[in-house]
Enzyme design. Structure first.
Site, PDB file in Angstrom:
ATOM      1  N   ASP A  18       0.850  -1.216   0.132  1.00 40.03           N
ATOM      2  CA  ASP A  18      -0.185  -0.209   0.136  1.00 40.03           C
ATOM      3  C   ASP A  18       0.797   1.282  -0.089  1.00 40.03           C
ATOM      4  O   ASP A  18       2.044   1.130   0.487  1.00 40.03           O
ATOM      5  CB  ASP A  18      -0.867  -0.071   0.954  1.00 40.03           C
ATOM      6  N   ASN A  66     -10.686  -2.850  -6.361  1.00 44.63           N
ATOM      7  CA  ASN A  66      -9.854  -2.333  -7.238  1.00 44.63           C
ATOM      8  C   ASN A  66     -10.104  -1.862  -8.451  1.00 44.63           C
ATOM      9  O   ASN A  66      -9.776  -1.065  -9.369  1.00 44.63           O
ATOM     10  CB  ASN A  66      -8.421  -2.647  -7.255  1.00 44.63           C
TER      11      ASN A  66
END
Ligand code: FPP
Length: 239
Positions: A18, A66
């Site tokens: 991340d 996503n």
């Protein structure tokens, strides 16, 4: 092996990569610039994991959620994945790494699926480490598909359904055959699971670091392993 004599190197390290977007923004660049540098961290951590004797390294590369990102970013991420696959075959083979993709592959393009199948077949015999890339994966998706499979398997068989145990359920998950993660790393300071491995993280040690993924290289990976070695795992029991 009892837990007391357990080796202090985690068998399975999982990473929620991340912070690529923030890393790029800090440099006044597009998010994609961060993803590109993130690929370098994937290479570095794969090497560090092999060197440390980790048997499974798994990476949360793309979640079901996503897909909701801007189309251009999704396309670039898929292209990065394609490029990485094409470029890294040799390195994976030289390092004894088996490559596996887990996720809802129906949503991936035919081209990407073919490239993935090719690399999985080519590296199928490698035994030093398994590199698992979670693509179009989410924990709830996995639990739901396993639950449906369990129901189908025991349709008209209430006793079999009643007798179903955790081991049977495990065998129906997309991660079947892969040991549960011993250590889960999340970079960039966020401290949540974000619909990643839910069932499989029952006894996983969590490690959070503020380092953004494009800066998470070998030294940072080794620091996480050192922290893991200091953890006291009891699995709900007393020592
Ligand atoms: C998180 O950063 C990163 C991703 C969603 C993608 C990770 C993918 C790669 C590094 C591509 C290559 C992967 C392989 C296996 C070759 P973010 O975009 O959520 O960052 P932010 O939270 O700062 O916005």
């Amino acid at each position: 092996m009892t837990h007391m004599e357990e080796k202090r190197i985690p068998q399975h390290v999982s990473i929620i990569m991340d912070g690529n977007g923030r890393w790029a923004r800090e440099r006044g660049r597009e998010r994609v610039y961060g993803h590109k540098h993130g690929v370098e961290s994937v290479r570095a951590c794969t090497e560090a994991a092999v060197e440390a004797g980790v048997k499974y390294l798994s990476l949360f590369a793309f979640s079901e959620e996503n897909w909701g990102r801007p189309e251009a970013e999704v396309t670039t991420l898929m292209e990065l994945m394609m490029d990485a696959i094409a470029r890294e075959v040799r390195t994976l083979m030289d390092n004894g790494v088996r490559f596996v993709v887990i996720g809802n592959r129906k949503r991936l393009s035919d081209k990407l699926n073919q490239a993935i199948d090719g690399l999985m077949e080519e590296t199928a015999g490698q035994q030093r480490m398994t590199l698992v890339v979670f693509l179009s994966y989410s924990g709830k998706w996995d639990l739901l598909q396993a639950a449906k499979e369990l129901a189908r398997r025991h349709a008209g068989d209430p006793e079999g359904l009643e007798a179903a145990d955790a081991a049977e359920f495990d065998s129906l998950l997309a991660t079947a055959g892969i040991p549960d993660p011993d250590l889960l790393i999340r970079t960039s300071g966020e401290q949540r699971i974000s619909n990643f491995l839910l069932w499989q993280c029952a006894y996983t040690e969590f490690y959070f670091t503020d380092i953004l993924w494009p800066d998470f290289r070998k030294e940072a990976f080794r620091a996480a392993l050192e922290e893991f070695a200091r953890r006291d795992r009891r699995y709900g029991k007393v020592k």
